[in-house]
Structures are given as structure tokens and as C-alpha cells.
Design a protein around this motif. Structure first.
Motif, PDB file in Angstrom:
ATOM      1  N   ARG A  11      33.188  93.081  98.704  1.00 56.68           N
ATOM      2  CA  ARG A  11      34.496  93.628  99.090  1.00 56.68           C
ATOM      3  C   ARG A  11      34.328  94.968  99.790  1.00 56.68           C
ATOM      4  O   ARG A  11      34.996  95.246 100.792  1.00 56.68           O
ATOM      5  N   ILE A  12      33.424  95.826  99.220  1.00 60.10           N
ATOM      6  CA  ILE A  12      33.164  97.132  99.830  1.00 60.10           C
ATOM      7  C   ILE A  12      32.628  96.967 101.236  1.00 60.10           C
ATOM      8  O   ILE A  12      33.052  97.658 102.171  1.00 60.10           O
ATOM      9  N   ARG A  13      31.721  96.040 101.397  1.00 56.00           N
ATOM     10  CA  ARG A  13      31.097  95.815 102.703  1.00 56.00           C
ATOM     11  C   ARG A  13      32.110  95.282 103.715  1.00 56.00           C
ATOM     12  O   ARG A  13      32.074  95.631 104.897  1.00 56.00           O
ATOM     13  N   ALA A  14      33.015  94.457 103.244  1.00 54.65           N
ATOM     14  CA  ALA A  14      33.989  93.852 104.158  1.00 54.65           C
ATOM     15  C   ALA A  14      35.076  94.840 104.579  1.00 54.65           C
ATOM     16  O   ALA A  14      35.511  94.833 105.739  1.00 54.65           O
ATOM     17  N   GLU A  15      35.470  95.739 103.683  1.00 51.22           N
ATOM     18  CA  GLU A  15      36.582  96.634 103.988  1.00 51.22           C
ATOM     19  C   GLU A  15      36.138  97.965 104.578  1.00 51.22           C
ATOM     20  O   GLU A  15      36.959  98.684 105.148  1.00 51.22           O
ATOM     21  N   SER A  16      34.878  98.354 104.405  1.00 55.54           N
ATOM     22  CA  SER A  16      34.293  99.578 104.970  1.00 55.54           C
ATOM     23  C   SER A  16      34.812 100.852 104.299  1.00 55.54           C
ATOM     24  O   SER A  16      34.045 101.761 104.013  1.00 55.54           O
ATOM     25  N   THR A  17      36.112 100.939 104.066  1.00 57.43           N
ATOM     26  CA  THR A  17      36.644 102.132 103.400  1.00 57.43           C
ATOM     27  C   THR A  17      37.883 101.729 102.588  1.00 57.43           C
ATOM     28  O   THR A  17      38.608 100.813 102.961  1.00 57.43           O
ATOM     29  N   GLY A  18      38.062 102.439 101.453  1.00 58.19           N
ATOM     30  CA  GLY A  18      39.218 102.112 100.627  1.00 58.19           C
ATOM     31  C   GLY A  18      38.997 102.426  99.160  1.00 58.19           C
ATOM     32  O   GLY A  18      38.014 103.077  98.781  1.00 58.19           O
ATOM     33  N   THR A  19      39.914 101.935  98.322  1.00 62.02           N
ATOM     34  CA  THR A  19      39.885 102.186  96.882  1.00 62.02           C
ATOM     35  C   THR A  19      40.388 100.943  96.172  1.00 62.02           C
ATOM     36  O   THR A  19      41.365 100.323  96.620  1.00 62.02           O
ATOM     37  N   PHE A  20      39.708 100.593  95.086  1.00 61.04           N
ATOM     38  CA  PHE A  20      40.202  99.482  94.266  1.00 61.04           C
ATOM     39  C   PHE A  20      39.607  99.613  92.868  1.00 61.04           C
ATOM     40  O   PHE A  20      38.636 100.320  92.645  1.00 61.04           O
ATOM     41  N   SER A  34      35.897 104.116  94.929  1.00 64.72           N
ATOM     42  CA  SER A  34      36.351 104.725  96.177  1.00 64.72           C
ATOM     43  C   SER A  34      35.146 104.759  97.109  1.00 64.72           C
ATOM     44  O   SER A  34      34.098 105.310  96.741  1.00 64.72           O
ATOM     45  N   PHE A  35      35.268 104.193  98.307  1.00 59.77           N
ATOM     46  CA  PHE A  35      34.096 104.015  99.156  1.00 59.77           C
ATOM     47  C   PHE A  35      34.467 104.229 100.622  1.00 59.77           C
ATOM     48  O   PHE A  35      35.630 104.145 101.022  1.00 59.77           O
ATOM     49  N   THR A  36      33.412 104.524 101.408  1.00 50.25           N
ATOM     50  CA  THR A  36      33.590 104.641 102.855  1.00 50.25           C
ATOM     51  C   THR A  36      32.232 104.447 103.521  1.00 50.25           C
ATOM     52  O   THR A  36      31.191 104.769 102.949  1.00 50.25           O
ATOM     53  N   ALA A  37      32.257 103.873 104.690  1.00 52.80           N
ATOM     54  CA  ALA A  37      31.008 103.663 105.466  1.00 52.80           C
ATOM     55  C   ALA A  37      30.681 104.927 106.244  1.00 52.80           C
ATOM     56  O   ALA A  37      31.568 105.620 106.739  1.00 52.80           O
ATOM     57  N   VAL A  38      29.359 105.242 106.330  1.00 49.01           N
ATOM     58  CA  VAL A  38      28.899 106.404 107.093  1.00 49.01           C
ATOM     59  C   VAL A  38      28.790 105.993 108.561  1.00 49.01           C
ATOM     60  O   VAL A  38      28.045 105.050 108.884  1.00 49.01           O
ATOM     61  N   PRO A  39      29.546 106.631 109.435  1.00 40.59           N
ATOM     62  CA  PRO A  39      29.505 106.246 110.855  1.00 40.59           C
ATOM     63  C   PRO A  39      28.095 106.364 111.437  1.00 40.59           C
ATOM     64  O   PRO A  39      27.351 107.283 111.125  1.00 40.59           O
ATOM     65  N   GLY A  40      27.726 105.431 112.286  1.00 39.26           N
ATOM     66  CA  GLY A  40      26.432 105.459 112.969  1.00 39.26           C
ATOM     67  C   GLY A  40      25.281 104.997 112.118  1.00 39.26           C
ATOM     68  O   GLY A  40      24.116 105.164 112.517  1.00 39.26           O
ATOM     69  N   SER A  41      25.566 104.444 110.934  1.00 40.45           N
ATOM     70  CA  SER A  41      24.475 103.963 110.075  1.00 40.45           C
ATOM     71  C   SER A  41      24.963 102.780 109.251  1.00 40.45           C
ATOM     72  O   SER A  41      26.140 102.419 109.290  1.00 40.45           O
ATOM     73  N   ASP A  42      24.023 102.187 108.506  1.00 40.88           N
ATOM     74  CA  ASP A  42      24.368 101.080 107.611  1.00 40.88           C
ATOM     75  C   ASP A  42      24.665 101.556 106.188  1.00 40.88           C
ATOM     76  O   ASP A  42      24.824 100.737 105.276  1.00 40.88           O
ATOM     77  N   LEU A  43      24.771 102.891 106.034  1.00 42.09           N
ATOM     78  CA  LEU A  43      24.979 103.427 104.703  1.00 42.09           C
ATOM     79  C   LEU A  43      26.460 103.367 104.313  1.00 42.09           C
ATOM     80  O   LEU A  43      27.357 103.525 105.152  1.00 42.09           O
ATOM     81  N   ILE A  44      26.703 103.140 103.030  1.00 40.96           N
ATOM     82  CA  ILE A  44      28.058 103.156 102.468  1.00 40.96           C
ATOM     83  C   ILE A  44      28.024 104.082 101.262  1.00 40.96           C
ATOM     84  O   ILE A  44      27.218 103.920 100.347  1.00 40.96           O
ATOM     85  N   VAL A  45      28.927 105.051 101.265  1.00 38.82           N
ATOM     86  CA  VAL A  45      29.043 105.962 100.135  1.00 38.82           C
ATOM     87  C   VAL A  45      30.103 105.392  99.181  1.00 38.82           C
ATOM     88  O   VAL A  45      31.240 105.135  99.584  1.00 38.82           O
ATOM     89  N   ASN A  46      29.725 105.206  97.928  1.00 37.94           N
ATOM     90  CA  ASN A  46      30.619 104.579  96.953  1.00 37.94           C
ATOM     91  C   ASN A  46      30.559 105.355  95.641  1.00 37.94           C
ATOM     92  O   ASN A  46      29.482 105.723  95.164  1.00 37.94           O
ATOM     93  N   VAL A  47      31.740 105.629  95.092  1.00 38.54           N
ATOM     94  CA  VAL A  47      31.846 106.293  93.795  1.00 38.54           C
ATOM     95  C   VAL A  47      32.675 105.397  92.881  1.00 38.54           C
ATOM     96  O   VAL A  47      33.772 104.966  93.254  1.00 38.54           O
TER      97      VAL A  47
END
Length: 282
Positions: A11-20, A34-47
């Protein structure tokens, strides 16, 4: 631990940014992600924080507020029910007081106050619509003698019998039988011309002349009545003029020997009479 196949990561990978909020696949704890994708990379920051410390204060307050709200709602319902009962009781009491204020206590007929109100209203309607309005006034003959001979208790029974006969005479919803004096009664007859009013008056006089009052020692004849009738075809100057004409007809009936019906038209209401009216009860 590989979580790439978990539903949360997908779900995180599909939505790129959001909260659930969801159950973590690692420790099976309910967490708020709560997550968001780092622009210009394949990294996703998730808490992912546990919902327990977040929702615990709210749940504690809800456990307190919930019962209080239920109690308040219950109190409002009880108050509304009691208020409704009190309003209904007050309405009934006011209706009863209004009824008592316009009803004669002895006979149950309308009293003088009610009679005056209805006569004025019906006179105005008669003038407005051009329909006839008749008034019947009757006075018990020699009623004082009944009181003197049999006592006031029997006199009251006589008045009740007279009232019952008058009430039977007024059968239509618009008719109003009333007790307007000690032994004086009246019937307001809307939409009734002279012929109809005189017919009813004679029928009432005949019924009373042949009736009697039952007593423990035997029945006594009921009082005869002198009845005066007058009719307005919208020509009466006022309701009082119609009432005065009917009263004058009663006096004429008394002078002519009692136990009779007399009619006086509105035009004759100012003609003086050369006799002295009876004292009350005569």
C-alpha cells in the motif's frame, strides 16, 4: 525481515505518500503509518507509531463522557415526558376553568356571559350574511310560589327540569340554550326564521305545561312558562335590540295570562307597554 510482500508495504509503495492505520506484520501491533517517497530515489520514509499511546487519552475521556452523555440524554427524555404531562394537565385545567366560567353551575347550560358572547357573534354573522337570527326567551310562571311552598331545593329541581327541556329544544350544533337569570332561560337560534322559532317555542311550552317533577311524596306539576320570540333579518341595530324585543314579547305573554308564546318583531321594540312587569318569580 523481508516485509516487501506485506500488504502494508504494498500500500505504501502504491500510494507514495499518505497516512493510514493498520496492524504491523512484524509485531502485530496496531500502528499509525505516515510515509512519503524521497524524490529522485527509490527510498520511502515511513514512520509507524503504535495507536495505543495516541488513542489511550481519548478512550479514557470517552469512557467518562459516554456515560455522562447517556445520563444527560436520559434526563432530557424524562424531563420532556414530565413537561408534556404538565402541559397537558395545564391545558385540561385551563379548558375546565374556561368551561366553568361560561357554564351555569346548577343547570349545566351556558351562563349569561356565554349567552352575551354568542348572541353578539351570531348577530354579526346574521348582518354579514343576511340570514335570519331568532331569539327565544322564556320565564317560569309563578316560580316564587314554588319556592315558598316547596322550598328552594324543590325550586332547584324545577329549574333543572326546565333546563333539560330547553336543552332538548336546541338540537342543532349552532343553537345555544342558556340560563340568563334566576328562572329565565333563552335559546339562540341561528339561521331560523319566525315560523321555525315559533314552532319550537310552542313545542317547548306544550311539553312543560304537561310535565311534572317527581318527589318522594308524589309528583308536582312543573312550572308553565311564558315565552317571547323575536327574529332579526339583519335589520336589528344591535344584538341588544334583538334581546330587548324578545324580552318585550315575554312581558306581553305575562300580561296576556302566562303559559303562552308571543312574538315581537324588531320594529315594535320601542313601543311602550302600559303594565308593570312581574317581580322575579311571579
Amino acid at each position: 525481515m523481508d516485509v516487501s510482500e506485506s500488504s502494508n508495504f504494498q500500500r505504501i509503495r502504491a500510494e507514495s505518500t499518505g497516512t493510514f492505520a493498520a496492524i504491523a506484520s512484524i509485531d502485530k501491533v496496531a500502528r499509525l503509518y505516515s510515509f512519503t517517497a524521497v524524490p529522485g530515489s527509490d527510498l520511502i520514509v515511513n514512520v509507524g507509531l503504535s495507536t495505543q499511546p495516541i488513542l489511550s487519552p481519548w478512550r479514557s475521556r470517552a469512557l467518562i463522557i459516554g456515560p455522562v452523555a447517556v445520563l444527560l440524554c436520559g434526563a432530557l427524555v424524562v424531563f420532556a415526558v414530565k413537561l408534556g404531562k404538565e402541559l397537558r394537565r395545564r391545558a385540561l385545567a385551563e379548558a375546565e376553568l374556561a368551561q366553568l366560567a361560561t357554564t351555569d353551575g346548577l343547570t349545566g347550560l351556558a351562563n349569561r356571559r356565554r349567552f352575551d358572547e354568542v348572541l353578539e357573534r351570531e348577530w354579526r354573522r346574521s348582518v354579514r350574511t343576511g340570514t335570519p337570527l331568532s331569539l327565544m326567551v322564556l320565564d317560569a310562571d309563578h316560580f316564587k310560589r314554588v319556592n315558598d311552598r316547596y322550598g328552594h331545593a324543590i325550586g332547584d329541581e324545577m329549574l333543572k327540569a326546565l333546563a333539560a327541556a330547553v336543552n332538548r329544544c336546541a338540537r342543532r350544533p349552532g343553537d345555544l340554550p342558556a340560563r340568563i337569570g334566576g328562572e329565565e332561560f333563552s335559546v339562540i337560534l341561528p339561521d331560523t326564521a319566525e315560523e321555525g322559532a315559533l314552532f319550537l317555542a310552542e313545542k317547548l311550552r306544550s311539553e312543560l305545561a304537561s310535565s311534572s317533577i317527581p318527589l318522594a311524596t308524589g309528583a308536582i306539576p312543573a312550572c308553565t312558562v311564558s315565552i317571547g320570540v323575536s327574529t332579526s333579518h339583519a335589520e336589528a341595530e344591535s344584538a341588544i335590540a334583538l334581546c330587548e324585543a324578545a324580552d318585550r314579547a315575554v312581558y306581553i305573554a305575562k300580561r296576556a295570562g302566562r303559559d303562552r308564546v308571543e312574538y315581537v318583531p324588531i320594529s315594535r321594540q320601542s313601543i311602550p307597554l302600559s303594565f308593570t312587569p312581574d317581580l322575579p318569580g311571579e
